[in-house]
Design a protein around this motif. Structure first.
Motif, short mmCIF file in Angstrom:
data_model
loop_
_atom_site.label_atom_id
_atom_site.label_comp_id
_atom_site.label_asym_id
_atom_site.label_seq_id
_atom_site.Cartn_x
_atom_site.Cartn_y
_atom_site.Cartn_z
N THR A 289 0.84 -1.20 0.00
CA THR A 289 0.00 0.00 0.00
C THR A 289 0.87 1.25 0.00
O THR A 289 2.08 1.17 0.25
CB THR A 289 -0.86 0.04 1.27
N ARG B 10 -7.71 7.17 -1.36
CA ARG B 10 -7.22 8.33 -0.61
C ARG B 10 -8.25 9.45 -0.50
O ARG B 10 -8.46 10.00 0.58
CB ARG B 10 -5.97 8.87 -1.31
N HIS C 290 -16.19 2.09 -2.80
CA HIS C 290 -16.88 3.37 -2.86
C HIS C 290 -18.03 3.48 -3.87
O HIS C 290 -18.93 4.27 -3.70
CB HIS C 290 -15.88 4.48 -3.19
N1 LIG Z 1 -9.79 8.10 2.47
C1 LIG Z 1 -10.59 7.48 3.33
N2 LIG Z 1 -10.22 7.36 4.63
C2 LIG Z 1 -11.03 6.70 5.47
C3 LIG Z 1 -12.28 6.17 5.07
C4 LIG Z 1 -12.67 6.35 3.71
O1 LIG Z 1 -13.76 5.93 3.27
N3 LIG Z 1 -11.79 7.00 2.89
N4 LIG Z 1 -13.07 5.49 5.95
C5 LIG Z 1 -12.76 5.49 7.37
C6 LIG Z 1 -13.26 4.26 7.99
S1 LIG Z 1 -14.91 4.18 8.47
C7 LIG Z 1 -12.45 3.21 8.28
S2 LIG Z 1 -13.10 1.84 9.06
C8 LIG Z 1 -11.01 3.29 8.07
C9 LIG Z 1 -10.41 2.02 7.47
O2 LIG Z 1 -9.03 2.16 7.37
P1 LIG Z 1 -8.13 0.95 6.91
O3 LIG Z 1 -8.46 -0.26 7.67
O4 LIG Z 1 -6.72 1.39 6.92
O5 LIG Z 1 -8.58 0.79 5.36
P2 LIG Z 1 -8.99 -0.37 4.36
O6 LIG Z 1 -8.59 0.11 3.01
O7 LIG Z 1 -10.41 -0.75 4.55
O8 LIG Z 1 -8.16 -1.68 4.74
C10 LIG Z 1 -6.84 -1.65 5.21
C11 LIG Z 1 -5.97 -2.72 4.62
O9 LIG Z 1 -6.29 -4.03 5.08
C12 LIG Z 1 -5.61 -4.90 4.21
N5 LIG Z 1 -5.98 -6.29 4.45
C13 LIG Z 1 -6.98 -7.01 3.89
N6 LIG Z 1 -6.99 -8.25 4.40
C14 LIG Z 1 -5.98 -8.34 5.29
C15 LIG Z 1 -5.49 -9.40 6.15
O10 LIG Z 1 -5.99 -10.52 6.19
N7 LIG Z 1 -4.44 -9.09 6.97
C16 LIG Z 1 -3.84 -7.87 6.96
N8 LIG Z 1 -2.83 -7.66 7.78
N9 LIG Z 1 -4.28 -6.87 6.14
C17 LIG Z 1 -5.33 -7.10 5.33
C18 LIG Z 1 -6.00 -4.34 2.85
O11 LIG Z 1 -5.11 -4.75 1.83
C19 LIG Z 1 -5.98 -2.84 3.11
O12 LIG Z 1 -4.82 -2.21 2.59
O13 LIG Z 1 -10.69 4.36 7.20
C20 LIG Z 1 -11.26 5.59 7.61
N10 LIG Z 1 -10.63 6.58 6.78
#
Ligand SMILES: Nc1nc2c(c(=O)[nH]1)N[C@H]1C(S)=C(S)[C@@H](COP(=O)(O)OP(=O)(O)OC[C@H]3O[C@@H](n4cnc5c(=O)[nH]c(N)nc54)[C@H](O)[C@@H]3O)O[C@H]1N2
Ligand SMILES: Nc1nc2c(c(=O)[nH]1)N[C@H]1C(S)=C(S)[C@@H](COP(=O)(O)OP(=O)(O)OC[C@H]3O[C@@H](n4cnc5c(=O)[nH]c(N)nc54)[C@H](O)[C@@H]3O)O[C@H]1N2
Ligand code: SF4
Ligand SMILES: [Mo]
Length: 886
Positions: free
Chosen positions: A209, A595, A665
């Motif tokens: 990422t 992003r 999205h």
């Molecule tokens: N730009 C932006 N920012 C946001 C949001 C948004 O919609 N847009 N939404 C907000 C919300 S509500 C949330 S919950 C957060 C989420 O924030 P994050 O959890 O950081 O975002 P995601 O992209 O859902 O997933 C994170 C990562 O999990 C990885 N992943 C998938 N499966 C596994 C696995 O089995 N093990 C591991 N270690 N990794 C895995 C994916 O490849 C992905 O890169 O973001 C918040 N911030």
């Protein structure tokens, strides 16, 4: 790769007449100075961001007068008075309960409500409607973290603070793309690393990422195997004498069983996790040798069928080493939504009460009943999100009220869920937008105040309660969510219990509840705020809980034990790796975030600057998993129950073999065929009931239309104009429609051209029907371009940016250039990389070719990366990919 230095400019000048408020997007909870004229800046005094903002926060000013706001109540699609609409809601709920009993109704709410709204909704459901059927989109988001905290600590408590991320010597991000999803936290870490280069950053994520750019180690773990990784760690730590005997002995229980389970996974961990043994060993060594370690996790852990175990595996390693609640050390679950934490505090999840009180603890339900003077307190937990919508589909819910969430897009088994919502006997939706995929299906639509208009509090990931303050008048007849709830309660006969004068009164009631029967037995205690006057509430500065009425407040929890659990001891939870199915030729679909977009795009999707970063739905796969499908072609993924989605295919060598990544999205408003949640099965974690949104198994195949094309027009024609479409707003009255269709190209061209026909304008065309090529520019007499329409059997069409730029400026160009899609002189422009300064990818590449070899140098040369900083990981990737000068 060097660490990312801090952005050059943290804040712009604070706008005059600015109000101090809080960003409505992610759980970082940045302080914002916002003025009615739309100017925003980061609040330099807010502890979360110290003046920083990311691309979404920076663009908040552009979301103030969104087209498409819901301005008046509507019943069955027609404008209604507030009285009529509220009567309709009360009657619908009364009727459903008369027919189906107390549990024949439900509320589905959101981490994007303010604490006061959330508190009111929970009180109405559990105390007065008398049903536990209130769940939140936080079930899709934080439920596994909540369950893991409860299992380990006895209560849902995040022990650490953001400062720990800066003072740590090792930060491990597990299943978190912090650079895109919590950008300001990522920037804080980057700034700390720039000052202290010995500080290490490790990323555990199946894909490389943007957060992994510049990291010291990336572990491209096999999806779903994090338990095996952290079990290997637990065993390694104990084997190397790192068990903190004093801490474990005094403050924990259950180590032996957890260690035994961990040891069973430890041998063979490299095979289980699919990691390179050397990289795995490096991680174990770094973790072992670094007392100041923070392990931060997010949806890669939570959204899994083993999410709660995954989170407990992480917590176990911190308990074992006593690295918890100390400066620079701790397990850290970051929240997604701006008020996911507030929702947990008020108990708006089906399985808890309010104020961290619980049905299962004797006497606690009675505290809540008395505090609310509740006639019908629900007798036990209600339905959790996935089951709730299943019950709706099965006819067991007669009235559903959805607030501040868009479940028609965001639930797993998306097709089934949408059908259930569409067939709901009575659906009420409170939203700020008139047309969302869910609002389109509602019987009653209620216009809520949006970010710039509403007032209340939110709690961020580090337990800091901040004020959101309205600075604009209500648009149309929109009202605060809490007011709408209170009005419905009054119509059902409970006016006295919901007679709040404003959010301050609700907050006081909520704060008082947290102190009831709480002599230190519950960590969540803000009873010290229950006596705030309206003026004090108005002026409230960011405040970290706990704030007990008596006794001192700790900034961090558990360094000295004192867990809110039996014997004040934390519990090691024995967890075991559960292998997932593989080897069936399918790909694991890792859905997630981009992003510059926020979830279902109801706000960010309307901001041209934010759409520019990723104007199309893209599916990333490793080139060797693409099955011969070309980069840039359209690909279909088929998953749960045969449901499928079609997205633009991108070859990405950073994607782990056997996985694919797609954004969550896209909606029916912009690209119906690219909604991915239909492919996701309704599998949930057995402990938290959080759906496994990142483990769909999908088959990849070609989507071979008769033609590919694009149409740039001066209005939004919607996505229904072709079999496959993705619409993006370009700004200044322009919309881009990416298209593909099955009809004959000549017919499609004629049909689409007719849609944009304008009086006094004529099509200049370039057509080669035998080759299936049709291009046209709709020109005014003065040469101004009204629309461009390109169709081709192949997906390789000219870039759109030059044409869009020309149309935006109202300029003219030779017809030959227009139909070639590029200026007669020089190359076409490349996509925007830095949204703040409008710097293109090619411009950054040029600077790198010209010798700029660091982020700072690129920033100096082009300005890119010196604004909000959200594009810095992408610049870092271009730097890393550049040939090293001899
Ligand atoms: N730009 C932006 N920012 C946001 C949001 C948004 O919609 N847009 N939404 C907000 C919300 S509500 C949330 S919950 C957060 C989420 O924030 P994050 O959890 O950081 O975002 P995601 O992209 O859902 O997933 C994170 C990562 O999990 C990885 N992943 C998938 N499966 C596994 C696995 O089995 N093990 C591991 N270690 N990794 C895995 C994916 O490849 C992905 O890169 O973001 C918040 N911030
Ligand atoms: N495949 C897949 N699915 C996922 C995820 C994933 O990673 N992959 N992530 C899951 C997660 S973590 C989350 S949090 C969810 C998010 O999914 P949703 O909550 O469904 O998505 P949002 O677009 O945030 O919906 C918020 C709605 O509230 C409206 N709104 C904004 N402000 C207000 C307000 O003040 N009052 C009211 N009443 N309405 C308002 C917006 O217009 C919008 O319609 O998606 C989940 N679904
Ligand atoms: S990191 Fe960005 S989206 Fe999150 S709160 Fe801060 S400005 Fe808002
Ligand atoms: Mo979330």
């Amino acid at each position: 790769m060097d660490a990312l230095p801090p952005p050059a400019s943290l804040t712009r000048d604070p706008p005059p007449r600015a109000v101090r408020t809080t960003c409505p997007y992610c759980g970082v909870g940045c302080g914002v100075l916002a003025a009615p004229d739309g100017r925003v800046a980061g609040d330099p005094d807010h502890p979360a961001n110290g003046g920083r903002l990311c691309s979404k926060g920076t663009a908040l000013g552009e979301t103030l007068d969104l087209p498409g706001r819901l301005l008046h109540p509507q019943v069955c699609g027609r404008r209604a008075s507030w009285d009529a609409a509220l009567d309709e809601v009360a009657e619908g709920f009364r009727r459903a309960q008369a027919e189906l009993g107390r549990d024949g109704v439900a509320l589905y709410v959101s981490g994007q409500l303010l604490t006061e709204d959330y508190y009111a909704a929970n009180k109405l459901a559990k105390g007065f409607l008398g049903t536990g059927n209130i769940d939140s989109n936080s079930r899709l988001c934080m439920a596994s973290a909540v369950a893991a905290h409860k299992r380990a600590f006895g209560e849902d408590v995040v022990p650490g603070t953001y400062e720990d991320l800066e003072s740590a010597d090792l930060v491990v991000l597990v299943g978190s793309n912090l650079a895109w999803c919590h950008p300001v936290l990522f920037q804080r870490i980057a700034a700390a690393r720039a000052l202290r280069p010995s500080m290490r950053l490790v990323i555990v994520d199946p894909r490389r990422t943007p957060s992994a750019e510049g990291a010291d180690l990336h572990l491209p773990i096999r999806p779903g195997s994090d338990v095996a990784l952290f079990n290997a760690l637990l065993a390694h730590l104990d084997d190397h004498g790192l068990t903190d005997r004093a801490y474990v002995g005094a403050h924990t229980q259950g180590l032996d069983a957890a260690l035994a389970a961990a040891r069973a996974d430890a041998a063979g961990a490299a095979a289980r996790t699919g990691l390179d043994p050397g990289a795995l060993a490096t991680f174990l060594r770094w973790f072992a040798e670094t007392p100041r370690t923070v392990t931060l996790w997010s949806q890669g852990i939570n959204q899994s069928e083993t999410g709660t175990d995954g989170a407990n595996a992480i917590i176990n390693a911190h308990l074992l080493t006593g690295r918890i609640g100390k400066p620079g050390a701790g397990p850290f679950s970051v929240t997604g939504q701006p008020n996911a934490m507030g929702g947990r505090e008020v108990g708006a999840l089906g399985h808890v009460l309010a104020g961290h009180l619980d049905w299962s603890v004797p006497g606690e339900a009675e505290l809540v009943r008395r505090h609310w003077n509740a006639p019908n307190l629900a007798t036990g937990p209600g339905l959790k999100a996935v089951d709730l919508f299943r019950a709706l589909g099965a006819g067991r819910i007669g009235a559903l009220w959805v607030m501040a969430t868009n479940p028609a897009v965001s639930l797993p088994e998306g097709e089934t869920a949408r059908e259930a919502i569409a067939r709901a006997p009575f659906l009420v939706v409170s939203d700020i937008m008139e047309r969302t995929d869910t609002a389109e299906l509602a019987h009653v639509r209620l216009p809520a105040l949006g970010w710039a208009e509403k007032s209340g509090t939110v709690t961020n990931s580090e337990r800091v309660i901040s004020r959101q303050r309205g600075f604009l008048p209500a648009p149309g007849e929109a009202r605060p969510d809490w007011w709408i709830i209170a009005q419905v309660a009054a119509r059902l006969g409970w006016g006295a219990e919901f007679a709040w004068s404003g959010p301050a009164a609700i907050f006081r009631e909520h704060a008082a509840l947290t102190g009831l029967g709480n002599e230190g037995s519950r960590a969540f205690d803000i009873s010290g705020l229950a006596g705030m006057s309206d003026a004090e509430y108005e002026a409230m500065a960011p405040t970290r809980w706990p704030v007990p009425a008596r006794g001192p407040a700790a900034p961090r929890f558990f360094a000295g034990g004192g867990f809110p659990a039996p014997g004040s001891r934390a519990r090691f939870v024995p967890v075991s790796h559960k292998p997932r199915e593989e080897g069936d030729g399918l790909l694991t679909l890792l859905t997630g975030r981009l992003r510059d977009q926020w979830h279902t795009m109801t706000r960010t999707g309307l901001v041209p600057r934010l759409m520019a970063h990723a104007p199309e739905p893209v599916l990333a796969v490793h080139p060797e998993d693409a099955g011969g499908l070309e980069d840039g072609s359209l690909a279909r993924i088929t998953g749960h129950g045969g449901a499928s989605a079609v997205l633009r295919l991108r070859h990405d060598p950073g994607q782990r073999r056997g996985t694919a990544f797609a954004p969550m999205h896209w909606t029916a408003q912009a690209s119906p065929a690219a909604r991915v949640n239909g492919t996701v099965p309704p599998v949930v974690d057995p402990i938290s009931a959080q759906p496994a949104l990142k483990s769909a198994r999908v088959a990849l195949s070609a989507f071979t239309p008769a033609w590919h094309g694009f149409l740039i027009a001066r209005r939004d024609l919607g996505p229904a104009i072709a079999e496959w479409a993705a619409v993006a707003v370009l700004g200044e009255g322009l919309w881009r429609h990416e298209l593909a269709g099955v009809e004959a190209p000549g017919e499609a061209f004629a049909r689409l051209a007719a849609l944009v026909a304008a009086e006094g304008a004529e099509w200049a065309r370039l057509e080669d029907p035998s080759a299936g090529l049709h291009r046209g520019a709709l020109l005014r007499g003065d040469g101004r371009v009204e629309a461009v329409l390109f169709l081709d059997p192949h997906h390789r069409l000219p870039p759109r940016d030059w044409l869009a730029g020309l149309m935006r400026e109202g300029g003219a160009a030779p017809v030959s250039a227009l139909l070639a899609g590029r200026p007669s002189d020089g190359p076409p422009p490349s996509p925007t990389l830095c949204v703040c300064h409008g710097v293109s990818q090619e411009c950054v590449r040029g600077a790198i070719r010209g010798g700029a070899c660091s982020l700072a140098a690129v920033g100096e040369a082009t300005g890119a990366g010196t604004g909000c900083g959200s594009c810095r990981p992408e610049i870092a990737a271009l730097l890393a990919a550049a040939p090293v000068p001899a």
